[in-house]
Scaffold this active site. Sequence first.
Site, PDB file in Angstrom:
ATOM      1  N   ASP A 197      48.539  36.857  31.396  1.00  0.00           N
ATOM      2  CA  ASP A 197      47.361  36.741  32.216  1.00  0.00           C
ATOM      3  C   ASP A 197      47.466  35.296  32.755  1.00  0.00           C
ATOM      4  O   ASP A 197      48.689  34.593  32.388  1.00  0.00           O
ATOM      5  CB  ASP A 197      46.108  36.577  31.080  1.00  0.00           C
ATOM      6  CG  ASP A 197      44.910  36.197  31.783  1.00  0.00           C
ATOM      7  OD1 ASP A 197      44.579  36.345  32.894  1.00  0.00           O
ATOM      8  OD2 ASP A 197      43.955  35.204  31.273  1.00  0.00           O
ATOM      9  N   ASP A 205      44.576  32.632  34.395  1.00  0.00           N
ATOM     10  CA  ASP A 205      43.836  31.505  34.045  1.00  0.00           C
ATOM     11  C   ASP A 205      43.718  31.430  32.590  1.00  0.00           C
ATOM     12  O   ASP A 205      43.572  32.397  31.719  1.00  0.00           O
ATOM     13  CB  ASP A 205      42.455  31.966  34.597  1.00  0.00           C
ATOM     14  CG  ASP A 205      42.485  32.120  36.111  1.00  0.00           C
ATOM     15  OD1 ASP A 205      42.627  30.926  36.817  1.00  0.00           O
ATOM     16  OD2 ASP A 205      42.223  33.141  36.525  1.00  0.00           O
ATOM     17  N   ASN A 226      42.425  39.651  36.174  1.00  0.00           N
ATOM     18  CA  ASN A 226      41.257  40.108  36.401  1.00  0.00           C
ATOM     19  C   ASN A 226      40.555  38.952  37.698  1.00  0.00           C
ATOM     20  O   ASN A 226      39.420  39.620  38.283  1.00  0.00           O
ATOM     21  CB  ASN A 226      40.225  40.039  35.387  1.00  0.00           C
ATOM     22  CG  ASN A 226      40.408  41.283  34.520  1.00  0.00           C
ATOM     23  OD1 ASN A 226      41.137  42.203  35.015  1.00  0.00           O
ATOM     24  ND2 ASN A 226      39.616  41.400  33.486  1.00  0.00           N
ATOM     25  N   ASN A 227      41.350  38.050  38.045  1.00  0.00           N
ATOM     26  CA  ASN A 227      40.759  37.287  39.010  1.00  0.00           C
ATOM     27  C   ASN A 227      40.831  37.995  40.372  1.00  0.00           C
ATOM     28  O   ASN A 227      42.016  37.984  40.814  1.00  0.00           O
ATOM     29  CB  ASN A 227      41.282  35.674  39.126  1.00  0.00           C
ATOM     30  CG  ASN A 227      40.842  34.746  40.126  1.00  0.00           C
ATOM     31  OD1 ASN A 227      40.298  35.229  41.235  1.00  0.00           O
ATOM     32  ND2 ASN A 227      40.704  33.698  39.837  1.00  0.00           N
ATOM     33  N   HIS A 287      33.224  32.693  33.477  1.00  0.00           N
ATOM     34  CA  HIS A 287      34.475  32.049  33.333  1.00  0.00           C
ATOM     35  C   HIS A 287      34.064  30.709  33.101  1.00  0.00           C
ATOM     36  O   HIS A 287      32.887  30.028  33.479  1.00  0.00           O
ATOM     37  CB  HIS A 287      35.110  32.131  34.707  1.00  0.00           C
ATOM     38  CG  HIS A 287      35.506  33.484  35.284  1.00  0.00           C
ATOM     39  ND1 HIS A 287      36.413  34.265  34.614  1.00  0.00           N
ATOM     40  CD2 HIS A 287      34.825  34.581  36.112  1.00  0.00           C
ATOM     41  CE1 HIS A 287      36.529  35.420  35.056  1.00  0.00           C
ATOM     42  NE2 HIS A 287      35.602  35.574  35.890  1.00  0.00           N
ATOM     43  N   LYS A 307      41.579  44.690  33.597  1.00  0.00           N
ATOM     44  CA  LYS A 307      41.701  44.717  32.224  1.00  0.00           C
ATOM     45  C   LYS A 307      40.311  44.644  31.560  1.00  0.00           C
ATOM     46  O   LYS A 307      39.345  44.263  32.150  1.00  0.00           O
ATOM     47  CB  LYS A 307      42.434  43.425  31.637  1.00  0.00           C
ATOM     48  CG  LYS A 307      43.859  43.215  32.016  1.00  0.00           C
ATOM     49  CD  LYS A 307      44.540  41.931  31.489  1.00  0.00           C
ATOM     50  CE  LYS A 307      43.745  40.760  32.260  1.00  0.00           C
ATOM     51  NZ  LYS A 307      44.385  39.356  32.086  1.00  0.00           N
ATOM     52  N   ASP A 338      44.477  34.946  26.684  1.00  0.00           N
ATOM     53  CA  ASP A 338      43.488  33.953  26.249  1.00  0.00           C
ATOM     54  C   ASP A 338      42.209  34.488  26.005  1.00  0.00           C
ATOM     55  O   ASP A 338      41.307  33.757  25.329  1.00  0.00           O
ATOM     56  CB  ASP A 338      43.351  32.678  27.023  1.00  0.00           C
ATOM     57  CG  ASP A 338      42.509  32.923  28.341  1.00  0.00           C
ATOM     58  OD1 ASP A 338      42.837  34.190  28.893  1.00  0.00           O
ATOM     59  OD2 ASP A 338      41.570  32.221  28.419  1.00  0.00           O
TER      60      ASP A 338
END
Length: 317
Positions: free
Chosen positions: A31, A33, A65-66, A190, A221, A247
């Site tokens: 991932d 971020d 996922n950003n 977020h 995801k 995370d």
Amino acid sequence: MAGAFGFKGCQKIRGPQIRKLLEAKDFILFDCDGVIWHGETAITGAAKVVSSLIRHGKNVVFVTNNCTRPRENYVHKFYRLGFTDVMLEQIFSSSYCSALYLRDVVKVRGQVFVMGCDGMRRELEEAGISCVEEADEPGATIYDCALAPDVKAVLVGHDDKLTFLKLAKASCYLRDPDCLFLATDNDPWHPLSGGRILPGSGSLTAALEVSSGRKATVIGKPSRFMFECISSQFRGVDPAQCLMIGDRLEVDMLFGSNCGFDTMLTLTGVSQLEEAQEYKDSELTDKHRLVPDYVVDSIADFLSAFEEQEDQEEQSN
């Protein structure tokens, strides 16, 4: 699924254990971020870790996922933050995978109404997908605005310019049962600095699910489709040879569980060890799928494993 050492569940590992785990894996999925960077600041040691993995012959891919930027912008960000080894082909964002889903899986014929940002639109357009143009007059409402006649899908992602009119239009398009309802991801929020949060794509999707009475198909995801995208572009991807590092328990660990990967939680982002332990001890078996196999404080913990490996290689030469 058992971990590489025959156990599962919140096991904090270091040096030799990390090295043994990495030796057993061909594909390392990160991932971004909270794992690789925080905003415009790289996690300490992350660039060196990525470079070392690539140098040791590992297939490194990034699954995020950003959806706010196209992949080429991600390449620029990686380079800007010191990750000089990362190429476009290694990056799988939820907007890119959404474009592949629309183009290659459902083969959409017609326009897509995007409830999202310009980065999403660019990713779709680069895949040859036509997006509805937003050209409403100032002060237009759902009572008098134009609706496109050939909308075959609604795609929801992060939209910091969300308006009530956009939500109303999307709800109208979804009255057609043949119109697909897709979401880039279902992240609820977020973290921002100072304890503030930013509503995620999942919160926008939830609003549209209520207004339309329909459920969205989630592309990012923890959906398996992101792994299918990776498998379509990298030959011979064996889930048993994959390690997912993230995370967020409800996103990254569940994604790994859904795909049959070993999973690792890094404590530099959203989820913490106490939450993972609660899921591990829960009587609800579904919660066990959110439990990571391994835990590290940071991916910088990999550096000592590389140093040991390089020392051994020098001794054997």
